[in-house]
Design a protein around this motif. Structure first.
Motif, PDB file in Angstrom:
ATOM      1  N   GLN A 161       0.900  -1.185   0.021  1.00 30.08           N
ATOM      2  CA  GLN A 161      -0.062   0.021  -0.149  1.00 30.08           C
ATOM      3  C   GLN A 161       0.824   1.249   0.044  1.00 30.08           C
ATOM      4  OE1 GLN A 161      -3.144  -0.074  -0.264  1.00 30.08           O
ATOM      5  NE2 GLN A 161      -3.765  -2.119  -0.024  1.00 30.08           N
ATOM      6  N   VAL A 162       2.029   1.197   0.498  1.00 34.31           N
ATOM      7  CA  VAL A 162       3.008   2.448   0.528  1.00 34.31           C
ATOM      8  C   VAL A 162       3.902   2.310  -0.668  1.00 34.31           C
ATOM      9  CG1 VAL A 162       4.774   3.579   1.866  1.00 34.31           C
ATOM     10  CG2 VAL A 162       2.806   2.484   3.110  1.00 34.31           C
ATOM     11  N   ILE A 163       4.281   1.118  -0.806  1.00 33.30           N
ATOM     12  CA  ILE A 163       5.464   0.937  -1.891  1.00 33.30           C
ATOM     13  C   ILE A 163       5.269   1.114  -3.269  1.00 33.30           C
ATOM     14  CG2 ILE A 163       7.329  -0.552  -2.715  1.00 33.30           C
ATOM     15  CD1 ILE A 163       7.375  -1.842   0.276  1.00 33.30           C
ATOM     16  N   LEU A 164       3.969   0.323  -3.567  1.00 39.62           N
ATOM     17  CA  LEU A 164       3.535   0.637  -5.082  1.00 39.62           C
ATOM     18  C   LEU A 164       3.051   1.830  -5.511  1.00 39.62           C
ATOM     19  CD1 LEU A 164       2.935  -1.078  -7.486  1.00 39.62           C
ATOM     20  CD2 LEU A 164       0.502  -1.358  -6.664  1.00 39.62           C
ATOM     21  N   PRO A 165       2.923   2.974  -4.909  1.00 41.75           N
ATOM     22  CA  PRO A 165       2.591   3.994  -5.354  1.00 41.75           C
ATOM     23  C   PRO A 165       3.639   4.902  -5.501  1.00 41.75           C
ATOM     24  CG  PRO A 165       0.966   3.945  -3.618  1.00 41.75           C
ATOM     25  CD  PRO A 165       1.763   2.484  -3.576  1.00 41.75           C
ATOM     26  N   LEU A 166       4.764   4.422  -4.897  1.00 40.34           N
ATOM     27  CA  LEU A 166       5.897   5.022  -4.753  1.00 40.34           C
ATOM     28  C   LEU A 166       6.812   4.834  -6.448  1.00 40.34           C
ATOM     29  CD1 LEU A 166       7.574   4.987  -1.472  1.00 40.34           C
ATOM     30  CD2 LEU A 166       6.762   6.947  -2.471  1.00 40.34           C
ATOM     31  N   ILE A 167       6.669   3.398  -6.777  1.00 41.11           N
ATOM     32  CA  ILE A 167       7.408   3.050  -7.957  1.00 41.11           C
ATOM     33  C   ILE A 167       6.638   2.900  -8.986  1.00 41.11           C
ATOM     34  CG2 ILE A 167       9.144   1.984  -6.388  1.00 41.11           C
ATOM     35  CD1 ILE A 167       7.724  -0.779  -7.144  1.00 41.11           C
ATOM     36  N   TYR A 168       5.088   3.047  -8.992  1.00 39.09           N
ATOM     37  CA  TYR A 168       4.196   2.592  -9.895  1.00 39.09           C
ATOM     38  C   TYR A 168       4.865   3.483 -11.290  1.00 39.09           C
ATOM     39  CZ  TYR A 168       0.579   1.317 -12.987  1.00 39.09           C
ATOM     40  OH  TYR A 168      -0.363   0.806 -13.912  1.00 39.09           O
ATOM     41  N   PRO A 169       4.784   4.766 -10.969  1.00 42.88           N
ATOM     42  CA  PRO A 169       5.286   5.790 -12.345  1.00 42.88           C
ATOM     43  C   PRO A 169       6.334   5.383 -12.919  1.00 42.88           C
ATOM     44  CG  PRO A 169       4.471   7.003 -10.256  1.00 42.88           C
ATOM     45  CD  PRO A 169       4.619   5.743  -9.803  1.00 42.88           C
ATOM     46  N   ALA A 170       7.546   4.956 -12.097  1.00 39.73           N
ATOM     47  CA  ALA A 170       8.738   4.271 -12.835  1.00 39.73           C
ATOM     48  C   ALA A 170       8.301   3.167 -13.667  1.00 39.73           C
ATOM     49  CB  ALA A 170       9.781   4.070 -11.754  1.00 39.73           C
ATOM     50  N   LEU A 171       7.569   2.100 -13.102  1.00 36.53           N
ATOM     51  CA  LEU A 171       7.268   1.112 -13.953  1.00 36.53           C
ATOM     52  C   LEU A 171       6.651   1.442 -15.416  1.00 36.53           C
ATOM     53  CD1 LEU A 171       6.146  -1.177 -11.256  1.00 36.53           C
ATOM     54  CD2 LEU A 171       8.170  -1.331 -12.301  1.00 36.53           C
ATOM     55  N   GLU A 172       5.612   2.340 -15.243  1.00 37.45           N
ATOM     56  CA  GLU A 172       5.011   2.782 -16.566  1.00 37.45           C
ATOM     57  C   GLU A 172       6.047   3.613 -17.543  1.00 37.45           C
ATOM     58  OE1 GLU A 172       2.051   2.389 -17.737  1.00 37.45           O
ATOM     59  OE2 GLU A 172       1.275   0.819 -16.366  1.00 37.45           O
ATOM     60  N   LYS A 173       6.743   4.362 -16.848  1.00 37.10           N
ATOM     61  CA  LYS A 173       7.515   5.076 -17.643  1.00 37.10           C
ATOM     62  C   LYS A 173       8.559   4.195 -18.634  1.00 37.10           C
ATOM     63  CE  LYS A 173       7.726   9.476 -15.169  1.00 37.10           C
ATOM     64  NZ  LYS A 173       8.320  10.248 -14.381  1.00 37.10           N
ATOM     65  N   ASN A 174       8.866   3.123 -17.804  1.00 31.86           N
ATOM     66  CA  ASN A 174       9.836   1.968 -18.475  1.00 31.86           C
ATOM     67  C   ASN A 174       9.146   1.240 -19.570  1.00 31.86           C
ATOM     68  OD1 ASN A 174      12.094   2.680 -16.944  1.00 31.86           O
ATOM     69  ND2 ASN A 174      12.200   0.461 -16.040  1.00 31.86           N
ATOM     70  N   ILE A 175       7.700   0.913 -19.252  1.00 30.39           N
ATOM     71  CA  ILE A 175       7.102   0.228 -20.115  1.00 30.39           C
ATOM     72  C   ILE A 175       6.836   1.044 -21.536  1.00 30.39           C
ATOM     73  CG2 ILE A 175       4.741  -0.817 -20.651  1.00 30.39           C
ATOM     74  CD1 ILE A 175       4.665  -1.783 -17.782  1.00 30.39           C
ATOM     75  N   GLN A 176       6.620   2.496 -21.337  1.00 32.24           N
ATOM     76  CA  GLN A 176       6.437   3.211 -22.500  1.00 32.24           C
ATOM     77  C   GLN A 176       7.749   3.726 -23.283  1.00 32.24           C
ATOM     78  OE1 GLN A 176       4.080   6.350 -20.904  1.00 32.24           O
ATOM     79  NE2 GLN A 176       2.369   5.045 -19.957  1.00 32.24           N
ATOM     80  N   ASN A 177       8.717   3.718 -22.408  1.00 36.09           N
ATOM     81  CA  ASN A 177       9.975   4.719 -23.186  1.00 36.09           C
ATOM     82  C   ASN A 177      11.349   3.916 -23.006  1.00 36.09           C
ATOM     83  OD1 ASN A 177       8.105   6.729 -23.625  1.00 36.09           O
ATOM     84  ND2 ASN A 177       8.257   7.506 -21.521  1.00 36.09           N
TER      85      ASN A 177
END
Length: 503
Positions: A408-424
């Motif tokens: 609940q704490v960790i995923l919101p911190l790293i989710y944007p980084a995961l999405e940026k990797n998948i896209q770019n």
């Protein structure tokens, strides 16, 4: 009358009358010739043999060194009561130091000294040596004269202790003698018959300090010997333990904050890995300060890769002794995190994984927010090895368990980084690993992933709106500037000078 007075004084015996009373016959005897040493037949009388050896030793070594019983005799050639005197005489003989930069210089003398050193080692190893105070003083003096020396600057690599390079190590030309002296010192320190209460007067702070200075040798063989000897001294002389810890700390401070050049950091850390294992619980404040002030700042040096394995071992030993120190260690890693050195960043991630394996849940929760902010930055690194190493953290079951309990704490911190990797991200391996990590989170908590996805899309929309607003503003400014160009006689405000103000 004068003759009667002179006749009362004892007459001095001639050299031809001198007979060595020690020992019996030997199979092979040494005499001097014009070009060096020759062996005589086994039937030579002992008196001729001793006289010839004495003549040779007085020619090769200074007269002040050869005192008491003849030092070139073998231990088996003298009676047991006299072997202790022979032991000290051989130690005094070995105080002569030769120049090994020229291999053709003093070859006979070097061979004689080397043979004497070997006999000393064998005598100590046999257990026949009695370490009286006189013998302890003699052996410490001989070791100090042979070992304690300065390393000339012109013989040292400019990059040693600095950035990692592929230069070959430099080997000391005198190692054929130094190795035997080190072996003798080790056997002396580890001998069960050595009384540490007497020896501590000679193996004192000055002796130990000069021994520590030798760790800067470029010869890896010498540093390996020193490592073993220092560990034995630490175990033998309890009274010197605080001094050794303080002296090594000072070496680390000087290396980290001043020079960043030292050849023996890895060996010193290896010794302290064993020392830390023996710390009693609860840990003293002094030991915790050693971790915070000496060990953790070692991560700052550019050459950390040379001693990373030993440093990580020491840090893990502290955490296993006292788990509460895990958060302290992770804070230190984040403090010295290398933001411009990708190679070191990969090393930090590897050490971080080892630290997290030794961390408990409570300490993990104390540090997880700043930790995963940093991991999120690593996930988006353009250097594929950094991003890949950060994603490998999810291959560790212990770390995945921590993340799952605190998602609940960790995923919101790293989710944007995961999405940026998948896209770019440009690297296919990083892209595939990122997809796997996202899939793992979906299996843990699909609803949480959906919420994070919505929040991410909202943030992206806000950022796009802000970017569009900035673009429109700049376009408007460019249009205004093109419609109303600056006139030729435009007034300009000039700051009045000091003279004009005074008027």
């Amino acid at each position: 009358m004068l003759k009667q007075l002179l006749s009362r004084f004892p007459r001095k015996s001639s050299k031809s009358d001198a007979v060595d009373s020690a020992g019996g016959n030997s199979g092979n005897n040494l005499i001097t010739s014009g070009n060096g040493i020759q062996r005589t037949s086994s039937g030579t009388p002992l008196s001729s043999r001793s006289n010839s050896i004495k003549r040779m030793s007085s020619a090769v070594f200074p007269a002040s060194v050869v005192a008491g019983i003849e030092p070139l005799l073998s231990f088996k050639d003298v009676p047991s009561p006299e072997r202790q005197s022979l032991f000290i005489s051989k130690l005094n003989l070995c105080c002569v130091v030769f120049d090994f930069n020229d291999p053709n210089k003093d070859t006979v003398e070097k061979d004689l000294k080397r043979q004497a050193l070997i006999e000393l080692v064998e005598f100590v190893a046999s257990g026949s040596a009695k370490f009286t105070e006189l013998a302890i003083a003699a052996i410490c003096k001989m070791c100090a004269i042979n070992l304690f020396r300065l390393f000339p600057p012109n013989c040292r690599s400019n990059s040693t202790g600095g950035e990692i390079d592929d230069e070959e190590p430099m080997f000391d030309p005198a190692w054929s003698h130094l190795q035997i002296v080190y072996d003798l010192l080790l056997r002396f320190v580890t001998s069960t018959s050595l009384d540490s209460k007497i020896a501590k007067k000679y193996v004192d702070h000055s002796f130990i300090m000069r021994l520590l200075d030798l760790f800067d040798s470029e010869d890896p063989r010498e540093r390996d010997c020193l490592k073993t000897i220092l560990h034995r001294i630490y175990g033998k002389f309890m009274v010197h333990r605080p001094f050794i810890r303080k002296a090594v700390s000072n070496i680390f401070y000087r290396f980290v904050f001043e020079t960043e050049r030292h050849n023996g950091i890895a060996e010193l850390l290896e010794v302290f890995g064993s020392v830390i294992c023996g710390f009693a619980l609860p840990l003293k404040e002094e030991h915790k300060m050693f971790l915070w002030r000496a060990l953790i700042p070692l991560h700052k040096a550019k050459s950390m890769g040379v001693y990373l394995q030993q440093l990580s071992y020491c840090v893990i030993q502290f955490i296993e002794k006292e788990p509460k120190l895990a958060s302290t260690v992770i804070k230190g890693l984040l403090k010295y995190w290398p933001v411009t050195n990708s190679q070191k960043e990969v090393m930090f991630l590897s050490e971080l994984e080892e630290v997290l394996e030794a961390t408990n849940m409570v300490e993990f929760q104390n540090i997880m927010i700043p930790l995963f902010r940093r991991i999120g930055s690593c996930l988006n690194s353009s250097h594929f090895q950094v991003a890949e190493r950060a994603l490998f953290l999810w291959n560790n079951d212990n770390i995945v368990s921590f993340i799952a309990h605190n998602r609940q704490v960790i995923l919101p911190l790293i989710y944007p980084a995961l999405e940026k990797n998948i896209q770019n991200h440009w690297n296919q391996a990083v892209l595939n690993l990122t997809v796997n990590v996202k899939k793992m989170f979906s299996e843990m908590d699909e609803e949480l992933v959906r919420v994070c996805q919505c929040k991410y899309e909202e943030e992206e929309a806000k950022q796009m709106a802000a970017a569009e607003k900035r673009r429109v503003m700049w376009k408007h400014l460019e249009t205004v500037a093109s419609v109303q160009p600056v006139a030729g006689n435009t007034a300009v405000l000039i700051t009045p000078t000091a003279t004009a103000i005074m008027c």
